[in-house]
Each structure stands twice: as C-alpha cells, then as structure tokens.
Design an enzyme around this catalytic site. Structure first.
Site, PDB file in Angstrom:
ATOM      1  N   SER A 160       0.827  -1.212   0.000  1.00 42.73           N
ATOM      2  CA  SER A 160       0.000   0.000   0.000  1.00 42.73           C
ATOM      3  C   SER A 160       0.857   1.255   0.000  1.00 42.73           C
ATOM      4  O   SER A 160       0.678   2.153  -0.831  1.00 42.73           O
ATOM      5  CB  SER A 160      -0.946  -0.008   1.204  1.00 42.73           C
ATOM      6  OG  SER A 160      -0.188   0.022   2.409  1.00 42.73           O
ATOM      7  N   ASP A 161       1.806   1.329   0.947  1.00 47.75           N
ATOM      8  CA  ASP A 161       2.548   2.591   1.048  1.00 47.75           C
ATOM      9  C   ASP A 161       3.587   2.746  -0.058  1.00 47.75           C
ATOM     10  O   ASP A 161       3.936   3.859  -0.420  1.00 47.75           O
ATOM     11  CB  ASP A 161       3.173   2.793   2.433  1.00 47.75           C
ATOM     12  CG  ASP A 161       4.001   1.631   2.912  1.00 47.75           C
ATOM     13  OD1 ASP A 161       4.089   0.626   2.198  1.00 47.75           O
ATOM     14  OD2 ASP A 161       4.567   1.736   4.022  1.00 47.75           O
ATOM     15  N   CYS A 162       4.062   1.641  -0.620  1.00 45.99           N
ATOM     16  CA  CYS A 162       4.996   1.768  -1.737  1.00 45.99           C
ATOM     17  C   CYS A 162       4.240   2.306  -2.950  1.00 45.99           C
ATOM     18  O   CYS A 162       4.770   3.128  -3.710  1.00 45.99           O
ATOM     19  CB  CYS A 162       5.638   0.422  -2.041  1.00 45.99           C
ATOM     20  SG  CYS A 162       6.569  -0.184  -0.623  1.00 45.99           S
ATOM     21  N   GLU A 213       3.824   5.991  -2.194  1.00 47.81           N
ATOM     22  CA  GLU A 213       5.061   6.776  -2.364  1.00 47.81           C
ATOM     23  C   GLU A 213       5.470   6.825  -3.844  1.00 47.81           C
ATOM     24  O   GLU A 213       5.930   7.853  -4.328  1.00 47.81           O
ATOM     25  CB  GLU A 213       6.211   6.201  -1.517  1.00 47.81           C
ATOM     26  CG  GLU A 213       5.965   6.201  -0.001  1.00 47.81           C
ATOM     27  CD  GLU A 213       5.660   7.573   0.597  1.00 47.81           C
ATOM     28  OE1 GLU A 213       6.245   8.568   0.142  1.00 47.81           O
ATOM     29  OE2 GLU A 213       4.821   7.643   1.513  1.00 47.81           O
TER      30      GLU A 213
END
Ligand code: LAN
Length: 725
Positions: free
Chosen positions: A452-454, A457
């Site tokens: 999710s956070d990759c 980002e």
C-alpha cells in the site's frame, strides 16, 4: 561442509580483494555482486563510486564549500548522494540487519548441492565474524540484538558449512554461549526447522506444520490464505518439507555438528519433549494455552495421518510454491520463503531442472557485499522505497529545479516508470494474490507484490516529478496513475486504515496461534499509521492534480483514513511505528497526513499532543534518539546517542504540524548539519528500521534522503516563520 578454509581470527580486514568486486544493476533494478577474476576483466569493467561506497572504499571526493544555511547543507548532501545513483536511475543499497537470513541461504544451498564462489564464502564468513557480539561471541536476531539461540545456533552452523573448523576461536566461543543459552534444542520453531532440514535436529522435535490446512474451505476464519502474507508464504514450503520430513543425507560433518550443538548426547535426546523448549533469551511471543492444545491434537494426528489426505495436501502446497515462484520470476516474496521454495523445487525437480537454475540465478539478488563482508538481505533490495523518498525530498526542497540535478531526476523518473506493475499476477486469485495492476512494489517490478505505502510513495514521486517540476516529460500516463489510485481503493479496511500488502483477511484472535515465538503480530495484517499516511497523502495530492477522477471517493477514503489515524494515536501523543524506529517514524507520517487534512498545531488538540510528546523527547544537543527496543516494548526507550535520521523525522513532524516556535527545529537543523561530513555525506549511525516488533533492519539510504529533505524544508519553514508568513 563445503571445503575447509583457513580463516583468520578477526574479520577486520577483507578476506578477498575488494578492488575486484562490482555491483551489477540491471533488469529493472536487480542487484548482484560479482568478483572479477582477472586484471583484464577489471579494466573492462572499472569499479565505480556506487561499488566503492557500499564496500567502504573511500571515494576521496573534495570537500564541498562549508554550508552557510540548511539549504546549502541539503544541496551538499545531494551533490554527494548523486554519486550513489546507479546508471539506470535508482539508488542501490544494503538491506541487511536480520541475522537469521544468511543461515537459511547457506543451509538451503548446502542441502540442495548449490555452491558458492570461494570469494562469496570467504566474505560471508567474514560478515559473521564481524557481526558477532563481542562480549559473549554469540549472535542475536539482528545485528544490534543480544545473543539468542536462534542467532547463535544458526550462524554457528552457517560458519561450519561455509568451511570454518570447529576449533576456530570464534566458534569455540560461540559454542560456549550456545550451550549456556540451552543448546540448539532450545531454538525457536524456525531455528528447529532449519536444523531439521540439515538433519542435525529430529523432526519429532517440532510442533506439527500440517499442509492439510490448505485443503480446508477458504471461508474458514483461520484458513491460511487469511494469514499475513509473509507468514503464509513461509508456512507453505515449511509444511511441505515437514510433510515429507525432508532431511539432508547424513555424513561425517552432520554427525560432528550433532555433537557440537547440544548439551547432551544427540542420540539420547527426547525429541518430542523439545517441541516447546525455547530459550528465555529468544522468547518474545510465548505460546498461548490454546495453541499448545492445538499442537497436542495435531501431534496426535501426525501419528495416524491419512496418506491420501497428506498427499493431496502436499500436492496443493507444492502447487502454491510453483505458482509463487512463477509469479515472482523466482524472487519470491521474501528471503525466508525464497530458500525454502528453492529446497522444495530442488527436491522434486532435481538440479538439472529449470526451477533449480532460476532459483540459483535469483539467489544472487539477496546476497549483498558490505564493508563487513557478505550478508543476506531482507528483500531483493529496497529500490522503490529509497527512490520514493529522495525524489520527493528534491522536489519539496526545490533542489529538483536546479540545472545540475535535472539529469539525475530524469533518470529517476525513468526508473519509476519501469518499476510500476502494469498487470495482475499471472496466477492471481488462484494463488490468493491481491490485485497488482497499477501498484508499485517495495523493491522491483519483478518481485511484483503490491504494497500500500509503496504504491502511495511511488505515485507521489511520479506526480511530484511530472507535475511539479517544469519541463519534465510526462512519461507515465494519467491512466497509469489512475490505475495506482484504483489499487489503493481496494486496500482500505473497514476501520479506515491501510495494512501492508493486502486487506486484513483474518480475525485478531489468530494472533493467539502465532507459532514463531520470536516475532510479534505476524499472523494477520494489521493497519499501520505509516501505510495509511502514504495513501492519504498520495490520494490528496492526486486529487489536486487530477480533480476529475473519483474525487468524491477520494474524499470519503481520506476522511475514513484520518478517522483511523486519530484512533491509533497513543494517549501520550505519539504513534507507534511498525516498520521504522519507532515513535518518531510513525509520528512524522501521521502528522503529515493530518496536515493535509488541515489539522495543525493551531487548530488541533491531537496535533498539539503529538508536538508536546515529541518536544519532551528532544535532547539538549537538539536531536532525538530512540532505541530499537521502543518497538519491542511499545514504549519510548532512549538510544544512547541522538540519531540524525530520527532527528529529521521529529523535525519534519514539527514542521508538518506548523509548530510556531522555531527553536526546536533550529536546534535539530544544527545537530544534523554538525554531523555532516565535508564531502556532503553523513556517517552511518544506529539501525533505522524494524519488522514484526523484534527484528531491526537497515535502511542506510535514509541517512541521505531524510536529512536532505528535512534541511531543505527547514530552510523554507524557518524563513517563513522569520518573515511571519
Ligand atoms: C518489509 C520492508 C518494507 C516494509 C514497508 C514498505 C516499509 C512497510 O511500510 C510495509 C511492510 C514492508 C513491505 C515490509 C514487510 C516485512 C518485510 C518484507 C520487510 C520488513 C523487509 C523484511 C521483512 C520480511 C518479513 C523478512 C523475512 C522475515 C520473515 C518473518 C518472513
């Protein structure tokens, strides 16, 4: 063991010629280290600054003009950091830290007859010598951790397999510590597993790992497809190898290890009595009574398991292993499953098979040469994660607009383009995978897992570069950015939060069945403030640039995610980090989100509490310093020294909060500038990252991206405060 090597007592000097090592970066960010045999080869492929930096050969760069303000310091930082950018545009880097991975690499290779180059063996041995705890000669679960049976038994065995004789002083000392801690019989479950594979521990001494779980209906709340993806991906090959009671053929070396590892005669050990024998030094998540009970029942089943059922289960497990290998082009999800899958494939298909060859090729991607020797990395790199932070830092600080940085950012964007996953996995629902079309992974596209956070980002970086830096060619289409947004929508949980790779699929109580003993919170996905923040920030920036695409849904998603963040705030004011150390890490992310939702020090009680929490922890030198133990104990534990990276996180948090008093930020800036070296770089300090509560992991690129980011931001922020705007 591989052939015996003559090993010096200390690993302080390289065991190989360091001027002959080269890092090859190709195929979308793959990293492999190569030792060149001849002078001709060396001439044809000269060592570059990336190779040199990571193995500790001085770059001898001239001193840069002494910075007069934070922006100049940030600029110097990037002037240095550009030397570490690979030709393909990304920043390679070491991803070591865990000390239970190299033994898997060595044991898995040895039992399958896969060899190493002599130079690789020498540098792996040297790494282990350098990472020993000097007080007692043992190894911990990670490079900064106290000695445990898990670390000591497995690394002892790894040293022996690699060619070190039992009377080497380092091994004599390690053996003493191992015996003091209870001997190899007191290993936690994963240690027992590797020893059993090597045939120096009896399978009877393990709690059952039944592959039959995979035959259960999917709707059951404890079906393994609901487990956290890393746990299930490890337990699939583990259940296969357990099911067939795989073991290496006995030889003199194996017999000798059996004598070295235990407190008593190997052949007189009561194996079933060892199943729950775990040394105090290792234990983090003790078994629950219900788990012990289940193990008893499963243990009874093992003695009368139905062959047709077992065979069907093993067939299913093997099928899942093959699907995983093919979905990831043999990278697999992570380093533990990598080696276990390799053993399974080698066992079934043999050393002549394509699977064996491909596994051997990709095994190289996990082996990293550092200053202290050769290690096994936590993944096949942290490529996307590192490029994400540095590119955003450059855009936010304004350094992206400077002519001399344009080329480096053009290459970075090209790399981000190559890294985005543009399709769903080849075997998708069949292997219980989450959607991947549009996502960015943590490392490379080939590894291919949505995080999710990759994704957040990666999406932010692309938008920053394409939409905020004039003159950048928009090589990634709007459609592809929308695909990334679509993936993020699929990942929100009912409580508004975001987990790591998938939705939370299983109930909380599954944690009662955590079998690993040494890790916490591994059975299911949990929501994390860090992951949630990347999604909030990327969606809100996306909405600004592309207001016509699903904007009402974005508003709802962000609103719910902010609700989760408020819920997750600790009464003392901070947020607990799960992937970085610890409160400074997560609090920085949380305040970034709240800022985008319009919450700041002036208007939000929650932000005020967070600032107070951080300010209470600032030290007299202007810095912040938290120990990795904060993550284990889930409470702030001071590090002996203030840390540059954590100081940056805390100062960024205060700036996100629009904290009105410049003083704490100025002090932080001063500290970070004072630690910068004349060539613009920063020296390595304590370990930065963590996973599963107990295992620290290195993010050495953070010491560039976060200082550059913080200093550049602080320059603007302090200027604005001064002007009163
Ligand atoms: C990682 C590294 C990156 C990390 C972030 C992106 C930072 C995080 O925000 C989400 C989770 C993720 C992707 C993550 C999960 C667990 C990993 C893969 C690791 C910490 C790197 C190594 C670790 C893996 C589990 C190590 C192998 C050990 C096992 C217990 C299987």
């Amino acid at each position: 063991m591989y052939s015996v090597l003559d090993i010096p007592h200390s690993g302080s000097q390289p065991f190989t010629d360091y001027s002959r090592w080269r890092l090859l970066c190709n195929d979308g960010g793959r990293h492999t280290w190569h030792y060149l045999e001849t002078d001709e080869e060396c001439e044809a492929w000269p060592q570059n600054s990336v190779d040199k930096y990571w193995i500790g050969i001085p770059l001898n760069l001239p001193a840069l003009p002494k910075p007069q303000n934070p922006l100049e310091a940030a600029r110097n930082g990037y002037t240095f950091y550009k030397h570490l950018q690979s030709d393909d545009g990304h920043w390679a880097g070491e991803y070591g830290g865990p000390m239970f991975l190299l033994p898997g690499l060595v044991i898995g290779s040895y039992v399958t007859g896969m060899s190493f180059k002599k130079e690789e063996r020498l540098e792996m041995i040297r790494y282990l010598l350098n990472r020993v705890n000097p007080e007692d000669g043992g190894w911990g679960i990670h490079i900064e951790g106290h000695s445990t049976v898990f670390g000591t038994a497995l690394n002892y065995v790894a040293m022996r397999i690699l060619g070190v004789q039992a009377d080497h002083p380092a091994l004599v000392k390690a053996r003493g510590t191992l015996h003091k801690l209870g001997g190899a019989a007191a290993s936690p479950a994963w240690g027992k597993f590797w020893l059993a594979v090597l045939n120096v521990y009896d399978w009877e001494g393990l709690n059952p790992v039944p592959a039959e779980l995979w035959l259960l209906p999917d709707w059951l709340p404890f079906h393994p497809h609901r487990w956290w993806i890393h746990t299930r991906t490890v337990y699939i090959p583990m259940s296969y190898l357990y099911g067939i009671r795989y073991k290496m053929e006995e030889n003199d070396f194996i017999r000798s290890l059996r004598e070295e590892l235990y407190l008593k005669d190997y052949y007189s050990i009561n194996w079933p009595a060892q199943r729950n024998n775990v040394s105090e030094a290792d234990l983090y998540s003790p078994h629950t009574t219900i788990f012990d009970l289940i193990n008893k029942v499963l243990g009874a089943y093992e003695s009368c398991s139905i062959p047709s059922l077992r065979n069907a289960a093993l067939k299913r497990a093997y099928e899942l292993i093959v699907l995983e290998d093919e979905n990831t082009q043999y990278q697999t999800l992570g380093p533990v499953s990598k080696m276990m899958n390799l053993i399974c494939r080698a066992h079934v298909e043999g050393p002549e098979s394509e699977a064996y060859k491909q596994h051997a090729i990709k095994r190289q991607d996990f082996m990293w040469l550092g200053q202290e020797g050769m290690m096994m990395c936590g993944t096949n790199g942290s490529q996307l994660w590192d490029i994400g932070f540095i590119t955003q830092a450059l855009v936010e600080t304004g350094l992206a607009k400077e002519e001399e940085n344009k080329e480096s950012l053009r290459k970075a964007l090209e790399w981000l383009d190559v890294c985005q996953i543009q399709d769903n996995p080849k075997y998708y629902e069949r292997s219980y995978r989450h959607t991947t079309k549009g996502a960015w992974p943590f490392s490379t596209k080939e590894q291919g897992y949505t995080v999710s956070d990759c994704t957040g980002e990666g999406l932010k970086s692309v938008m920053y570069l394409q939409n905020q830096v004039e003159g950048t060619e928009k090589i990634i289409s709007e459609r592809r950015l929308c695909d990334a947004v679509d993936v993020l929508f699929t990942m929100q949980n009912p409580n508004g939060g975001f987990a790591s790779y998938e939705l939370v699929r299983g109930p909380q109580w599954l944690e009662w069945l955590n079998p690993a003993e040494v890790f916490g919170d591994i059975m299911i996905e949990f929501c994390y403030p860090e992951c949630t923040t990347s999604v909030i920030t990327s969606l809100s920036i996306f909405k600004k640039h592309y207001p016509h695409y699903r904007s009402a849904e974005i508003d709802v998603t962000i609103h719910r995610a902010i609700g989760y963040l408020h819920e997750a705030q600790r009464p003392e004011g901070g947020w607990v980090g799960s992937w970085g150390i610890c409160f400074t890490y997560a609090t920085q992310f949380a305040l970034e989100s709240l800022a985008l939702a319009g919450e700041n020090y002036g208007n939000s009680k929650s932000v005020q509490r967070a600032c107070k929490f951080l300010l209470d922890k600032q030290r007299a030198d202007g810095g912040w310093g938290e120990s990795y133990k904060s993550c284990e104990k889930v409470m702030w534990i001071e590090h002996a020294n203030s840390q540059v990276v954590q100081t940056c996180w805390a100062a960024m948090a205060l700036m996100y909060a629009s904290y009105p008093d410049p003083e704490p930020i100025e002090k932080a800036v001063k500290l970070v500038m004072s630690r910068q070296l004349p060539d613009g770089s920063w020296p390595q300090e304590a370990i930065e990252g963590v996973f599963n509560k107990t295992c620290a992991i290195s993010y050495p690129n953070f010491k560039f991206s976060f200082p550059i980011w913080m200093l550049g931001r602080a320059h603007k922020y302090l200027g604005q405060l001064e002007r009163g705007s």
